[in-house]
Design an enzyme around this catalytic site. Structure first.
Site, short mmCIF file in Angstrom:
data_model
loop_
_atom_site.label_atom_id
_atom_site.label_comp_id
_atom_site.label_asym_id
_atom_site.label_seq_id
_atom_site.Cartn_x
_atom_site.Cartn_y
_atom_site.Cartn_z
N LYS A 194 -27.43 28.88 14.59
CA LYS A 194 -26.85 29.30 13.43
C LYS A 194 -27.68 28.03 12.55
O LYS A 194 -27.57 26.68 12.81
CB LYS A 194 -25.46 29.47 12.91
CG LYS A 194 -24.65 28.40 13.31
CD LYS A 194 -23.25 28.85 13.43
CE LYS A 194 -22.35 27.81 14.00
NZ LYS A 194 -20.88 28.34 13.93
N ASP B 249 -16.89 31.62 16.11
CA ASP B 249 -17.96 32.01 16.07
C ASP B 249 -18.15 33.37 15.91
O ASP B 249 -19.12 34.17 15.08
CB ASP B 249 -19.06 31.62 17.03
CG ASP B 249 -19.75 30.24 16.52
OD1 ASP B 249 -19.50 29.82 15.29
OD2 ASP B 249 -20.28 29.67 17.43
#
Length: 221
Positions: free
Chosen positions: A150, A191
């Site tokens: 990310k 996450d």
């Protein structure tokens, strides 16, 4: 004719045994390429094999117990095993991996422990890895892989970005002949990815490798 029938039954029996073994020992299995479908005919044969098992049997050998994926190499020996324990007690023979943002803030979850133990944040940032890549540190004879899934630590990874990072790690592992890897349930927890899907991605990316991956699930006592 009897020889062909006996051979077909034997193949079904062998696949069934592998299913049972993978369920009993917590090992996720990638089926060998000999039953994988290199062409449409082989794929049809494999589907017939799987359809021959009772529905209740297949139901109990899926989900957390099994990820049936095709290996791309008949000689590959890929194994994915889950155990209870602390990832940081893994043997020095095993490299380590976990997920981070491209900012390498590592301010939450297991990333905090990686930051405390291995540090070198400036070195990681200097590698300039973006989402979908992997940064690497070396710890004696093993590697520490930072899967950048990310852009920022507060973002959320996707299965596409995870797959891309895993593929980048696989290429480094091939080059450096890494055959043992210890990981947490990467991309899950804070996450937000689902472990069933993540473990499928692991089988897809590494199913053709001669590799052992041990997943450490930390369970407080």
């Amino acid at each position: 004719m009897h020889g062909r029938l006996n051979s077909s039954l034997l193949n079904k029996y062998r696949i069934g045994c592998e299913f049972v073994k993978s369920r009993q020992f917590g090992t996720r299995m990638c089926l060998p390429a000999s039953v994988s479908g290199r062409n449409n005919q082989q794929q049809k044969q494999r589907n017939l094999y799987l359809q021959s098992f009772p529905n209740h049997y297949l139901l109990h050998t899926t989900s957390q117990h099994l990820r049936a994926k095709m290996s791309t190499d008949a000689n590959a020996k890929f194994k994915l095993t889950e155990i209870e324990g602390d990832l940081f007690t893994a043997p020095q023979t095993h490299s380590l991996a976990h997920c981070v943002g491209a900012d390498f803030a590592m301010g939450a979850g297991i990333a905090v422990k990686f930051k405390q133990i291995y540090g070198q944040v400036d070195e990681l940032l200097a590698q300039g890895v973006q989402s979908g890549g992997v940064a690497v540190l070396q710890d004696k004879d093993r590697y520490i892989y930072y899967l950048v899934t990310k852009p920022q630590s507060w973002d959320s990874p996707t299965y596409d970005s995870l797959r891309s990072s895993l593929t980048a790690m696989r290429e480094h592992m091939r080059k450096h002949k890494v055959q043992k890897l210890a990981i947490p349930r990467i991309g899950c927890g804070i996450d937000g990815l689902e472990w069933d899907k993540v473990s499928n991605e692991l089988c897809t990316v590494f199913g053709g490798e001669e590799l052992e991956i041990v997943v450490y699930n930390f369970v407080p006592k």
